[in-house]
Design an enzyme around this catalytic site. Sequence first.
Site, PDB file in Angstrom:
ATOM      1  N   GLU A 191      -0.760  -9.307  -0.853  1.00 16.61           N
ATOM      2  CA  GLU A 191      -2.202  -9.553  -0.697  1.00 16.61           C
ATOM      3  C   GLU A 191      -2.927  -9.494  -2.043  1.00 16.61           C
ATOM      4  OE1 GLU A 191      -2.308  -6.436   2.382  1.00 16.61           O
ATOM      5  OE2 GLU A 191      -3.364  -7.894   3.619  1.00 16.61           O
ATOM      6  N   GLY A 249       0.452  -5.037   0.817  1.00 18.91           N
ATOM      7  CA  GLY A 249      -0.706  -5.088  -0.068  1.00 18.91           C
ATOM      8  C   GLY A 249      -0.384  -5.714  -1.417  1.00 18.91           C
ATOM      9  N   GLU A 304       4.013  -5.130   7.134  1.00 16.71           N
ATOM     10  CA  GLU A 304       3.204  -4.100   7.804  1.00 16.71           C
ATOM     11  C   GLU A 304       3.659  -3.843   9.234  1.00 16.71           C
ATOM     12  OE1 GLU A 304       1.968  -6.548   5.934  1.00 16.71           O
ATOM     13  OE2 GLU A 304       0.439  -5.726   4.590  1.00 16.71           O
ATOM     14  N   ALA A 308       0.853  -1.181   0.000  1.00 17.62           N
ATOM     15  CA  ALA A 308       0.000   0.000   0.000  1.00 17.62           C
ATOM     16  C   ALA A 308       0.893   1.236   0.000  1.00 17.62           C
ATOM     17  CB  ALA A 308      -0.907  -0.021   1.223  1.00 17.62           C
TER      18      ALA A 308
HETATM   19  C1  HXC Z   1       5.010   4.424  -1.149  1.00 21.62           C
HETATM   20  C2  HXC Z   1       6.948   3.439  -1.887  1.00 21.62           C
HETATM   21  C3  HXC Z   1       6.574   2.205  -1.331  1.00 21.62           C
HETATM   22  C4  HXC Z   1       5.316   2.134  -0.662  1.00 21.62           C
HETATM   23  C5  HXC Z   1       8.496   1.950  -2.261  1.00 21.62           C
HETATM   24  N1  HXC Z   1       8.145   3.232  -2.452  1.00 21.62           N
HETATM   25  N2  HXC Z   1       7.545   1.300  -1.575  1.00 21.62           N
HETATM   26  N3  HXC Z   1       6.176   4.536  -1.795  1.00 21.62           N
HETATM   27  N4  HXC Z   1       4.585   3.269  -0.597  1.00 21.62           N
HETATM   28  N5  HXC Z   1       4.854   1.006  -0.128  1.00 21.62           N
HETATM   29  C6  HXC Z   1       8.911   4.260  -3.161  1.00 21.62           C
HETATM   30  C7  HXC Z   1      10.081   4.774  -2.348  1.00 21.62           C
HETATM   31  O1  HXC Z   1       9.632   5.751  -1.431  1.00 21.62           O
HETATM   32  C8  HXC Z   1      10.967   5.328  -3.425  1.00 21.62           C
HETATM   33  O2  HXC Z   1      10.470   6.576  -3.867  1.00 21.62           O
HETATM   34  C9  HXC Z   1      10.771   4.350  -4.580  1.00 21.62           C
HETATM   35  O3  HXC Z   1       9.509   3.694  -4.310  1.00 21.62           O
HETATM   36  C10 HXC Z   1      11.847   3.290  -4.639  1.00 21.62           C
HETATM   37  O4  HXC Z   1      11.937   2.662  -3.376  1.00 21.62           O
HETATM   38  P1  HXC Z   1      13.330   2.468  -2.595  1.00 21.62           P
HETATM   39  O5  HXC Z   1      12.985   2.245  -1.161  1.00 21.62           O
HETATM   40  O6  HXC Z   1      14.280   3.558  -2.929  1.00 21.62           O
HETATM   41  O7  HXC Z   1      13.869   1.118  -3.259  1.00 21.62           O
HETATM   42  P2  HXC Z   1      14.770  -0.027  -2.590  1.00 21.62           P
HETATM   43  O8  HXC Z   1      15.854   0.581  -1.754  1.00 21.62           O
HETATM   44  O9  HXC Z   1      15.136  -0.939  -3.713  1.00 21.62           O
HETATM   45  O10 HXC Z   1      13.779  -0.818  -1.588  1.00 21.62           O
HETATM   46  C11 HXC Z   1      12.690  -1.483  -2.098  1.00 21.62           C
HETATM   47  C12 HXC Z   1      11.738  -1.892  -0.926  1.00 21.62           C
HETATM   48  C13 HXC Z   1      11.400  -0.606  -0.099  1.00 21.62           C
HETATM   49  C14 HXC Z   1      12.416  -2.918  -0.030  1.00 21.62           C
HETATM   50  C15 HXC Z   1      10.506  -2.492  -1.555  1.00 21.62           C
HETATM   51  O11 HXC Z   1      10.952   0.427  -0.995  1.00 21.62           O
HETATM   52  C16 HXC Z   1      10.343  -0.829   0.933  1.00 21.62           C
HETATM   53  O12 HXC Z   1      10.590  -1.371   2.015  1.00 21.62           O
HETATM   54  N6  HXC Z   1       9.099  -0.372   0.661  1.00 21.62           N
HETATM   55  C17 HXC Z   1       8.020  -0.445   1.604  1.00 21.62           C
HETATM   56  C18 HXC Z   1       7.492  -1.848   1.685  1.00 21.62           C
HETATM   57  C19 HXC Z   1       6.364  -1.950   2.703  1.00 21.62           C
HETATM   58  O13 HXC Z   1       6.529  -1.673   3.888  1.00 21.62           O
HETATM   59  N7  HXC Z   1       5.172  -2.333   2.221  1.00 21.62           N
HETATM   60  C20 HXC Z   1       4.037  -2.517   3.072  1.00 21.62           C
HETATM   61  C21 HXC Z   1       3.219  -1.265   3.088  1.00 21.62           C
HETATM   62  S1  HXC Z   1       1.901  -1.442   4.256  1.00 21.62           S
HETATM   63  P3  HXC Z   1      11.165   7.971  -3.480  1.00 21.62           P
HETATM   64  O14 HXC Z   1      10.427   8.956  -4.305  1.00 21.62           O
HETATM   65  O15 HXC Z   1      10.947   8.128  -2.012  1.00 21.62           O
HETATM   66  O16 HXC Z   1      12.614   7.782  -3.856  1.00 21.62           O
HETATM   67  C22 HXC Z   1       0.706  -2.265   3.428  1.00 21.62           C
HETATM   68  C23 HXC Z   1      -0.604  -2.391   4.161  1.00 21.62           C
HETATM   69  C24 HXC Z   1      -1.659  -3.105   3.356  1.00 21.62           C
HETATM   70  O17 HXC Z   1       0.886  -2.716   2.350  1.00 21.62           O
HETATM   71  C25 HXC Z   1      -2.998  -3.018   4.015  1.00 21.62           C
HETATM   72  C26 HXC Z   1      -3.750  -1.769   3.685  1.00 21.62           C
HETATM   73  C27 HXC Z   1      -5.212  -1.813   4.063  1.00 21.62           C
END
Ligand code: HXC
Length: 260
Positions: free
Chosen positions: A114, A111, A134, A68
């Site tokens: 999911e 997400g 998460e 998400a």
């Molecule tokens: C918004 C995101 C994002 C996310 C990555 N980006 N994941 N933006 N939401 N979930 C953006 C980063 O901010 C960055 O943009 C660009 O994508 C590239 O990401 P990097 O982090 O620079 O890449 P990398 O170092 O290769 O790492 C990749 C990664 C990391 C390991 C996937 O991005 C990461 O941990 N992302 C978050 C993963 C996460 O926690 N997902 C769960 C979300 S909670 P900028 O512009 O900043 O450079 C969820 C809840 C679901 O999903 C339920 C809802 C109801």
Amino acid sequence: ADTLKYETIQVRTEGRVGVITLDRPKALNALNTQLMTEVVDAATALDADQAVGAIVITGSDRAFAAGADIKEMSEKSFSDVQSERFFGDWDRLAGLSTPTIAAVNGFALGGGCELAMLCDLIIAGDTAKFGQPEITLGVIPGIGGSQRLTRAVGKAKAMDLILTGRQMKVDEAERLGLVSRVVPAEQTLSTALEVAAEIAGKSSIAASLAKEAVNRAFESGLTEGVRTERSLFYSTFATDDQTEGMAAFVEKRKPTFTHR
Ligand code: HXC
């Protein structure tokens, strides 16, 4: 489905297969509200199209979806998410009658994992990484992950993944039964399209009833599931495709399904 009206996805058809490509590359296909609305709208339109017999959902080489959109979510309060039923529309993907395939390369996190699990099959490239991170953000899965992952891989592994938030490589995901097939990353989409075309070549009625029957196993107890399967099985005998499919076998020829 008219791809011109979408900004965060691309939509196309190849023969009887609909393809939805998540297209927010700069955010690793993070799922925001607009993307959800567009995916659900496109999938619903493809589902209603008699000419489409299977739907593939895919992302990029680097990410299926990295979860998400954290930037969007970070602004929201409890009353926001509660009152807008935040992300509730994703559930509508599970109700499609057309078989759906997730073609996953790179990150399928939160997400994104999911969304893959909302599909009927997951075809993964050898670069795919799955996880429910998460907990590292102080939240928990919210699009069915705690339920679908647990049913897919069992309590021990679901607890491990959901409580630590760790990423799982594709060999572990295959061993656990989360993914249907693993292929070299450059073949993920082509394999998914082949499998989708194979499914789309079957009777669409039988495919949707088969999907409903398997989903009942996933969602319910054995007695209820077997009872549901039996009545779905009986109902296939009301279709032209059952008559044609069995006649073709007896006559040693290929069936011509009319999806009726
Ligand atoms: C918004 C995101 C994002 C996310 C990555 N980006 N994941 N933006 N939401 N979930 C953006 C980063 O901010 C960055 O943009 C660009 O994508 C590239 O990401 P990097 O982090 O620079 O890449 P990398 O170092 O290769 O790492 C990749 C990664 C990391 C390991 C996937 O991005 C990461 O941990 N992302 C978050 C993963 C996460 O926690 N997902 C769960 C979300 S909670 P900028 O512009 O900043 O450079 C969820 C809840 C679901 O999903 C339920 C809802 C109801």
